[in-house]
Write a protein that holds these residues in place. Sequence first.
Motif, PDB file in Angstrom:
ATOM      1  N   ALA A 259     -24.947 -41.213 -12.776  1.00 36.08           N
ATOM      2  CA  ALA A 259     -26.053 -41.911 -12.110  1.00 36.08           C
ATOM      3  C   ALA A 259     -25.795 -43.407 -12.173  1.00 36.08           C
ATOM      4  CB  ALA A 259     -27.377 -41.577 -12.773  1.00 36.08           C
ATOM      5  N   TYR A 307     -27.140 -34.270 -13.229  1.00 35.79           N
ATOM      6  CA  TYR A 307     -27.538 -35.547 -12.648  1.00 35.79           C
ATOM      7  C   TYR A 307     -28.864 -36.028 -13.233  1.00 35.79           C
ATOM      8  CZ  TYR A 307     -28.937 -39.159  -9.416  1.00 35.79           C
ATOM      9  OH  TYR A 307     -29.352 -40.357  -8.896  1.00 35.79           O
ATOM     10  N   GLN A 311     -29.399 -39.628 -14.875  1.00 33.31           N
ATOM     11  CA  GLN A 311     -30.348 -40.600 -14.320  1.00 33.31           C
ATOM     12  C   GLN A 311     -31.336 -41.075 -15.375  1.00 33.31           C
ATOM     13  OE1 GLN A 311     -32.820 -39.139 -11.119  1.00 33.31           O
ATOM     14  NE2 GLN A 311     -32.866 -41.142 -10.132  1.00 33.31           N
ATOM     15  N   PRO A 462     -29.147 -43.377  -6.834  1.00 34.85           N
ATOM     16  CA  PRO A 462     -30.570 -43.074  -6.585  1.00 34.85           C
ATOM     17  C   PRO A 462     -31.055 -43.811  -5.343  1.00 34.85           C
ATOM     18  CG  PRO A 462     -30.184 -43.678  -8.890  1.00 34.85           C
ATOM     19  CD  PRO A 462     -28.928 -43.991  -8.147  1.00 34.85           C
TER      20      PRO A 462
END
Length: 756
Positions: A259, A307, A311, A462
């Motif tokens: 991320a 993921y 993140q 993102p």
Amino acid sequence: MRRRSWLLGTTAGAGALLVGWVVLPARSRVGLASMLEAGEDGISLNGWIGIYPDSSVLLAMPRSEMGQGVYTALPQLAAEELDVPLASVRIQQAGWNSVYGNVAMLEANLPFHPLDEEREDGFGRVHAARWLVGKVARELGLNVTGGSSSVADAWDAVREAAATARACLMGAASLQWRLPVDELRTVDGVVSHPSGLSRSYGELARFAAATPPGDVRLKDRKHWRVIGQPVPRLDLDAKVNGTARFGLDVRLPGMRFAALRLAPTLGGAPGRVDAQAALAQPGVQRVVTLPPYGGASGGIAVVADSYWRAQQAALAVDVDWLPRPGQAPDSAQVEQALRDAVKHRTGHRFYEHGDVDPAAAGGGRTLESWYSAPYLAHAALEPMNATARIADGRVEVWAPTQVPGMGRAAAAQVAGVPEDRVELHVTLLGGGFGRRLEVDYVAQAVRVAMDVPGTPVQLIWPREQDMRNDFYRPMHVARMRTVLDASGQPVSLQVKSAGDAISPRWMERALPALAGPIELPDKTAAEGLFDQPYGFAHQRMEHVFTHSDVPVGFWRSVGHSHNAFFLESFVDEIAAQLGRDPVELRRDLLKDAPRCLAVLELAARMAGWGTRRLQAGRALGVALHESFGSIVAQVVEVSLDQGVPRVHRVVCAIDCGTVVNPQIVAQQMEGAVVFGLTAALHGRIDIRDGAVQQANFPDYRMLQLASAPVVETYIVPSERPPSGVGEPGVPPVAPAVAGALFALTGRRHRSLPFAV
């Protein structure tokens, strides 16, 4: 030999070589069979075409599929010239040879007025420039999907390669049967003779590979069976059933996820990084510091086994962010600086004809208006991503990119390996719109993979990072002036605009070896203004190039996206000043532009302009614009819903030359209308103290399905070569809506967007 004599002799020799190269015929793009790897069963006949034992066809695919339909249109070209069913054509990513470079896109960037070429008698400067740029482009071999040029570029290259392969197959049959080639015919992958002899392509392929093609002839259009047909998209089934592989769909054994978190201000970079809290979270493997690759801001990436975990851990990293040196950009200040530049700075004159001075232009009233367009993000549905694996001195990358060659070069540079040690796989693109002409995300993915050697890592941006760290469509302003003579006719058009140049900034990032110290005038800043089709007797188009320190890049339809709004809205203003119908005024101004006039007439007629009774509270607006070689006119039907514009119907007419697939043309017009309408109604990026204010779709709104208009597309028949389709539908949308809003409210909209 004296040094002076040696230098003069060497220079003269180099000059002679250059002159000799210029006068030589352009390099063939058919290519050699060794350029195409057809596998153990296939036989390559040239750089584009291979044949398999079952007579199916392999086509080298040099362009990326990002929704524009090239995975169907290019196979249609090959199927036509090979005389095979379209279903028998399969595609394979093209290699790195220069024959696959995009020649048409570079030729289209020459800043000539359309009338310059029409006025030439014989081989003039425009033809000479196209010839030279075309030759240079064939040597450079830049593999780029952009500029609505994929079909235009493939039109000659793919058809010639397919026709050459067909000639080799027929030649092989001729030699085997000892019969004249002219007596043979091909149908559905079979070569036959009236005597009853026949062989399939698969049976002839190996012999054909050693047979010279002889006389290669393209099919006459009256015999076409595939080109021009509305066949279904070949990638449709996979996209419906979920088997299509986009960048985010890549899954490899042992893969990890990364991320991204970039600096909160444009051009910023990480200073002190404390990763302790992030590394303590479950599944987290690495925290990698990223420099500002490819013009992007610097940041950090967290590698984890999912993921979601990556993140969440990225948010836990404690970073002291360093701002970029100098003053932080601010969009309000940029707009004021652009207005000051128009007022006080001298710009580059792209085009001048006659004398725009009011006295010289016949005196009379002067009408002047200012227009502006904001920064815009690309906001592709698929966020930026790439997957990379580094092992045994080799780099493998999976990326949704519009520039695979540049992505490969970036990967090699970051990993410190030669380019031939990099293998890059192009996936489907979930939207490109110019954002994937950049390779920053590829470089970042490779850098992260270097910290986990042997392990494939998928880097994902993102949405908030994507929105706040884009290469934005630049902000532009324009001052428009016209002189109305004593009889009330517009006799001049003077345009002075200001805004950042995209091309030199992109060249610095993507092709630094070709970016020189002297920046040439960037056509994209003035396109759609200096080459506009209206017959004003006196014209001047001038642009002031600026540098705002905001990262800018190519955005769908580039300069046309805002210049059409400036020009077409101003034409509407002239019509209002004269008390004339907007379509009637355009008819008068297009007397010397018959192609444009035909497109305008078709759109007006199909929309019922002046003949159809509208519902109460609705009005029509019209706009016409030429871009990427195609002409599009749109008539929109608009109402106001609690003060917010609502577009109910859009009638598009387009002249895009020869149409390969009319169904794809209609699809592209629909997509372009939605894209352009989103920008016209809602699109705006605001920057304060170097930070982008919009972060996600709640504050960077998209047009919703319930608000999407009915879009009707009508195509003007043409025998010209194909021209652009993916982008030309965007520019007319905003000015057409602005014209309808003026008809409804009497208020003139001179800045975008109309309703945030």
